[in-house]
Enzyme design. Sequence first.
Site, PDB file in Angstrom:
ATOM      1  N   GLY A   1      45.670  73.193  54.469  1.00  0.00           N
ATOM      2  CA  GLY A   1      45.973  73.998  53.298  1.00  0.00           C
ATOM      3  C   GLY A   1      47.330  74.665  53.354  1.00  0.00           C
ATOM      4  O   GLY A   1      47.532  75.715  52.740  1.00  0.00           O
TER       5      GLY A   1
ATOM      6  N   ASP B   1      52.871  76.040  45.308  1.00  0.00           N
ATOM      7  CA  ASP B   1      53.249  75.363  46.547  1.00  0.00           C
ATOM      8  C   ASP B   1      54.657  74.792  46.463  1.00  0.00           C
ATOM      9  O   ASP B   1      55.476  74.954  47.373  1.00  0.00           O
ATOM     10  CB  ASP B   1      52.258  74.247  46.868  1.00  0.00           C
ATOM     11  CG  ASP B   1      50.852  74.752  47.103  1.00  0.00           C
ATOM     12  OD1 ASP B   1      50.665  75.983  47.198  1.00  0.00           O
ATOM     13  OD2 ASP B   1      49.936  73.919  47.169  1.00  0.00           O
TER      14      ASP B   1
END
EC number: 2.7.1.6
Length: 375
Positions: free
Chosen positions: A120, A166
Amino acid sequence: MTAAERGFRAAFGYGPAGVWRAPGRINVIGEHTDYNDGFVLPVALPHAVTVAAAPRTDGRLRFRSAQAAEAFEADALPRPGTVAGWAAYPAGALWALAEEGRPAGGLDLFADGTVPTGAGLSSSAALVCATLLAASGDDPPEPRETARLARRAENDFVGMPCGIMDQSASMLSREGHALFLDTRTLVPEHVPFDPAARGLTLLVVDTRAPHRLVDGAYAERRRTCEEAARLLGVAALRDVTDLPGALAALPDDLTRRRVRHVVTENARVLEAVELLRAGAVDALGPLLTASHASLRDDYEVSVPEVDTAVDTALDAGSLGARITGGGFGGCVIALVGTDRAEAVADAVRRAYKERGFTEPAFFPTVPSAGAHRLS
């Protein structure tokens, strides 16, 4: 010479045109808010994906990776959904460029990463961002545009319905700062974040729990939030200003819990930013812990390994701890006095051993620089 450049020469028999680096990220706070037009506060990791690449004139694609045995080759740019595994991410980057009128032509690419996969920490976003820079050569899009293209590659080519946090963290981050991003406007603010100056460590715990995002659970939560926004008559859940009224207007408890997490998490991000602006890094702890409770109970994205790491870290003296990333496995962060970091790690190891979990991994992290060309 970087390992990526050596790998490129060994794989293709000649030298690359350049080498580019894009970091992974850890999110300090602001989880599942980005696809709700909300606020996030990530930092770039020292861990990164480095790609060595060279353009081709024949349209052919050849991808290799130091971390994957399977190679990828194609005579032309593939269509969305036709590439499996790690190669879907660089292929998606080239597809996104072509869709935006910036066809890259052919490309030889060798990737080498230090971002732990499946944890992650956005190794996939880092790979896409690095590929976009490599394929653009001397004329890359500006960083926010590169982040947008990277998100499009993941959403529309790979099929992962992620937000833009991200990719933005990988492209926009600065050393020694957290990235405060309004994901609606995409206007970044670099907020000083230096735990070490206050005698603190941001400790990352890789729980080694399987990280499962593409099994539909992530997409289901996103759909629930979009439907809740429709029912409430707002463009996105970041626009909810009367939480009690909103919860009363929703039809079921599950939707109410999802909305409550998003709205309260946005508020926690804004409070965290104010603390960092004031230099009060040590006051972040309770916000981290409250974020974890919300993600565990209202958003239901935690797993036993993660809860064990958080609870044990807190019992061992951490100021705060929480799951980070999309959930369903992955990593935990703990804000801990540097003199207590090893004791916290030891306590988590013991707790995992007692419960028969796979041994976790640990590393302290510091806010690092965003993507750039190395050579």
